[in-house]
Design a protein around this motif. Structure first.
Motif, mmCIF file in Angstrom:
data_model
loop_
_atom_site.group_PDB
_atom_site.id
_atom_site.type_symbol
_atom_site.label_atom_id
_atom_site.label_comp_id
_atom_site.label_asym_id
_atom_site.label_seq_id
_atom_site.Cartn_x
_atom_site.Cartn_y
_atom_site.Cartn_z
ATOM 1 N N ILE A 28 1.654 -11.932 -22.244
ATOM 2 C CA ILE A 28 1.851 -12.442 -20.895
ATOM 3 C C ILE A 28 1.704 -11.330 -19.876
ATOM 4 O O ILE A 28 1.929 -10.168 -20.159
ATOM 5 C CB ILE A 28 3.248 -13.093 -20.734
ATOM 6 N N ASN A 29 1.295 -11.694 -18.674
ATOM 7 C CA ASN A 29 1.238 -10.761 -17.559
ATOM 8 C C ASN A 29 2.670 -10.425 -17.161
ATOM 9 O O ASN A 29 3.494 -11.317 -16.981
ATOM 10 C CB ASN A 29 0.511 -11.448 -16.392
ATOM 11 N N ILE A 30 2.989 -9.152 -17.033
ATOM 12 C CA ILE A 30 4.380 -8.791 -16.768
ATOM 13 C C ILE A 30 4.710 -8.757 -15.279
ATOM 14 O O ILE A 30 5.775 -8.301 -14.894
ATOM 15 C CB ILE A 30 4.740 -7.438 -17.410
ATOM 16 N N GLU A 31 3.770 -9.199 -14.424
ATOM 17 C CA GLU A 31 4.085 -9.270 -13.003
ATOM 18 C C GLU A 31 5.222 -10.269 -12.796
ATOM 19 O O GLU A 31 5.219 -11.354 -13.374
ATOM 20 C CB GLU A 31 2.858 -9.705 -12.199
ATOM 21 N N GLU A 32 6.167 -9.928 -11.966
ATOM 22 C CA GLU A 32 7.365 -10.755 -11.810
ATOM 23 C C GLU A 32 7.031 -12.164 -11.340
ATOM 24 O O GLU A 32 7.626 -13.138 -11.785
ATOM 25 C CB GLU A 32 8.333 -10.091 -10.830
ATOM 26 N N ASP A 33 6.050 -12.299 -10.419
ATOM 27 C CA ASP A 33 5.689 -13.625 -9.922
ATOM 28 C C ASP A 33 5.180 -14.515 -11.039
ATOM 29 O O ASP A 33 5.471 -15.705 -11.093
ATOM 30 C CB ASP A 33 4.614 -13.522 -8.827
ATOM 31 N N PHE A 34 4.416 -13.926 -11.957
ATOM 32 C CA PHE A 34 3.908 -14.708 -13.076
ATOM 33 C C PHE A 34 5.046 -15.185 -13.963
ATOM 34 O O PHE A 34 5.093 -16.332 -14.383
ATOM 35 C CB PHE A 34 2.921 -13.876 -13.904
ATOM 36 N N ILE A 35 5.976 -14.260 -14.249
ATOM 37 C CA ILE A 35 7.127 -14.618 -15.077
ATOM 38 C C ILE A 35 7.867 -15.796 -14.466
ATOM 39 O O ILE A 35 8.194 -16.778 -15.134
ATOM 40 C CB ILE A 35 8.092 -13.419 -15.225
ATOM 41 N N LYS A 36 8.121 -15.698 -13.164
ATOM 42 C CA LYS A 36 8.901 -16.745 -12.498
ATOM 43 C C LYS A 36 8.134 -18.066 -12.431
ATOM 44 O O LYS A 36 8.687 -19.131 -12.674
ATOM 45 C CB LYS A 36 9.266 -16.296 -11.080
ATOM 46 N N ASN A 37 6.847 -17.990 -12.110
ATOM 47 C CA ASN A 37 6.087 -19.201 -11.812
ATOM 48 C C ASN A 37 5.492 -19.884 -13.025
ATOM 49 O O ASN A 37 5.215 -21.076 -12.990
ATOM 50 C CB ASN A 37 4.962 -18.885 -10.826
ATOM 51 N N ASN A 38 5.261 -19.158 -14.097
ATOM 52 C CA ASN A 38 4.593 -19.756 -15.245
ATOM 53 C C ASN A 38 5.441 -19.738 -16.517
ATOM 54 O O ASN A 38 5.685 -20.783 -17.101
ATOM 55 C CB ASN A 38 3.267 -19.027 -15.514
ATOM 56 N N PHE A 39 5.875 -18.555 -16.893
ATOM 57 C CA PHE A 39 6.628 -18.433 -18.143
ATOM 58 C C PHE A 39 7.896 -19.280 -18.100
ATOM 59 O O PHE A 39 8.177 -20.056 -19.012
ATOM 60 C CB PHE A 39 6.961 -16.959 -18.375
ATOM 61 N N GLN A 40 8.658 -19.145 -17.016
ATOM 62 C CA GLN A 40 9.905 -19.904 -16.923
ATOM 63 C C GLN A 40 9.644 -21.405 -16.855
ATOM 64 O O GLN A 40 10.391 -22.197 -17.427
ATOM 65 C CB GLN A 40 10.708 -19.447 -15.701
ATOM 66 N N LYS A 41 8.578 -21.799 -16.170
ATOM 67 C CA LYS A 41 8.255 -23.224 -16.097
ATOM 68 C C LYS A 41 7.956 -23.788 -17.484
ATOM 69 O O LYS A 41 8.383 -24.889 -17.818
ATOM 70 C CB LYS A 41 7.039 -23.444 -15.183
ATOM 71 N N MET A 42 7.197 -23.038 -18.270
ATOM 72 C CA MET A 42 6.865 -23.496 -19.609
ATOM 73 C C MET A 42 8.110 -23.615 -20.477
ATOM 74 O O MET A 42 8.300 -24.590 -21.195
ATOM 75 C CB MET A 42 5.869 -22.545 -20.260
ATOM 76 N N ILE A 43 8.973 -22.594 -20.408
ATOM 77 C CA ILE A 43 10.204 -22.610 -21.195
ATOM 78 C C ILE A 43 11.090 -23.782 -20.788
ATOM 79 O O ILE A 43 11.609 -24.509 -21.635
ATOM 80 C CB ILE A 43 10.979 -21.279 -21.030
ATOM 81 N N CYS A 44 11.254 -23.981 -19.490
ATOM 82 C CA CYS A 44 12.086 -25.090 -18.996
ATOM 83 C C CYS A 44 11.494 -26.429 -19.409
ATOM 84 O O CYS A 44 12.213 -27.344 -19.816
ATOM 85 C CB CYS A 44 12.218 -25.023 -17.478
ATOM 86 N N MET A 46 9.550 -27.060 -22.031
ATOM 87 C CA MET A 46 9.730 -27.261 -23.467
ATOM 88 C C MET A 46 11.181 -27.561 -23.809
ATOM 89 O O MET A 46 11.468 -28.410 -24.653
ATOM 90 C CB MET A 46 9.245 -26.028 -24.228
ATOM 91 N N SER A 47 12.104 -26.864 -23.144
ATOM 92 C CA SER A 47 13.528 -27.099 -23.405
ATOM 93 C C SER A 47 13.917 -28.534 -23.077
ATOM 94 O O SER A 47 14.714 -29.146 -23.788
ATOM 95 C CB SER A 47 14.382 -26.133 -22.578
ATOM 96 N N ASN A 48 13.357 -29.066 -22.002
ATOM 97 C CA ASN A 48 13.681 -30.438 -21.590
ATOM 98 C C ASN A 48 12.908 -31.473 -22.400
ATOM 99 O O ASN A 48 13.457 -32.481 -22.836
ATOM 100 C CB ASN A 48 13.397 -30.627 -20.101
ATOM 101 N N GLN A 49 11.616 -31.209 -22.586
ATOM 102 C CA GLN A 49 10.753 -32.162 -23.279
ATOM 103 C C GLN A 49 11.135 -32.327 -24.744
ATOM 104 O O GLN A 49 11.061 -33.408 -25.304
ATOM 105 C CB GLN A 49 9.289 -31.705 -23.157
ATOM 106 N N PHE A 50 11.541 -31.225 -25.363
ATOM 107 C CA PHE A 50 11.829 -31.236 -26.798
ATOM 108 C C PHE A 50 13.292 -30.880 -27.074
ATOM 109 O O PHE A 50 13.606 -30.197 -28.045
ATOM 110 C CB PHE A 50 10.899 -30.253 -27.516
ATOM 111 N N LEU A 58 19.287 -21.522 -20.935
ATOM 112 C CA LEU A 58 20.126 -21.673 -19.751
ATOM 113 C C LEU A 58 19.632 -20.834 -18.580
ATOM 114 O O LEU A 58 19.758 -21.235 -17.433
ATOM 115 C CB LEU A 58 21.575 -21.286 -20.086
ATOM 116 N N HIS A 59 19.067 -19.668 -18.895
ATOM 117 C CA HIS A 59 18.684 -18.790 -17.783
ATOM 118 C C HIS A 59 17.732 -17.702 -18.254
ATOM 119 O O HIS A 59 17.758 -17.290 -19.405
ATOM 120 C CB HIS A 59 19.936 -18.137 -17.174
ATOM 121 N N PHE A 60 16.842 -17.276 -17.355
ATOM 122 C CA PHE A 60 15.973 -16.124 -17.578
ATOM 123 C C PHE A 60 16.147 -15.135 -16.446
ATOM 124 O O PHE A 60 16.252 -15.517 -15.288
ATOM 125 C CB PHE A 60 14.498 -16.543 -17.610
ATOM 126 N N VAL A 61 16.170 -13.884 -16.788
ATOM 127 C CA VAL A 61 16.169 -12.828 -15.778
ATOM 128 C C VAL A 61 15.065 -11.848 -16.157
ATOM 129 O O VAL A 61 14.984 -11.423 -17.310
ATOM 130 C CB VAL A 61 17.523 -12.088 -15.701
#
Length: 219
Positions: A28-44, A46-50, A58-61
């Motif tokens: 993954i791109n380690i730019e903070e905006d990418f983490i916030k906008n893409n990685f967290q969205k995918m995790i959230c 998947m957590s909800n869908q499955f 519960l949370h990412f920092v």
């Protein structure tokens, strides 16, 4: 303790576990905006869908300078399947139930083009209802040394002709299939699998489990 909102909107405290994840070698791109906008969205998502079989995140920092992610997930008092195996508390009648739940989870993920790539007994938790909850869904975006990607890729490269029943699977599905076989073997034998694949399936008492494993591993 982690404070969260219940379905009724009330604040509740949840026992949780915090994990540090290195992203220095990640895909993954380690730019903070990418983490916030893409990685967290995918995790959230998947957590909800499955949520029936995935550990809720519960949370990412993101600690961008340190190239680390902090992951917060609930604490499960019953521990993992690995904990049950080590303590000899995994009951025989639970093995086919857990195996079915894991297989069903993998099939559901694969149908939705998601893959785990790091399935192991140590990241399959048992919740208070004795249902499996799989941790580590971020592995698809990571390329850390602690996952099985390179290990299993080499394994399949050297044994591809021995897998007639899995030739219609893509590489990611094959990785999850072998990981499932390893988990099933460890549950059935009560011991960790320290080699590429089990050398002797005759030691297993269940004929049905032996049949499944013979389709996954070279023999």
């Amino acid at each position: 303790n982690y404070e969260s909102l219940s379905e009724s909107g009330e604040k509740v405290k949840i026992d949780c576990v915090m994990t540090l994840i290195s992203i220095e070698k990640g895909l993954i791109n380690i730019e903070e905006d990418f983490i916030k906008n893409n990685f967290q969205k995918m995790i959230c998502y998947m957590s909800n869908q499955f949520k029936k079989f995935i550990v809720p995140y519960l949370h990412f920092v993101c600690l961008n300078k340190q190239k680390m992610l902090i992951k917060i997930v609930p604490h499960f008092s019953k521990g993992t399947i690995r904990d049950l195996i080590k303590s000899k508390k995994l009951k025989d009648d639970k093995i086919p139930i857990f195996a079915y739940e894991i297989a069903k989870a993998l099939c559901t993920l694969h149908k939705n083009n998601f893959y785990l790539l790091n399935l192991q007994t140590g990241n399959i938790f048992i919740d208070e209802n004795e249902k499996i909850k799989i941790n580590g869904i971020e592995s698809i975006l990571m390329d850390n040394e602690d996952n099985f990607y390179n290990y299993i890729y080499e394994f399949f490269n050297s044994n591809q002709k021995s897998f007639p029943s899995t030739t219609n699977l893509n590489l990611f599905e094959m990785i999850d299939t072998v990981s499932f076989g390893r988990v099933l073997y460890e549950m059935a034998s009560g011991n960790p699998l320290t080699t590429h694949y089990p050398s002797d399936l005759d030691e297993l008492g269940s004929y049905e489990i032996k049949e499944i494993l013979m389709k996954i591993f070279p023999h």
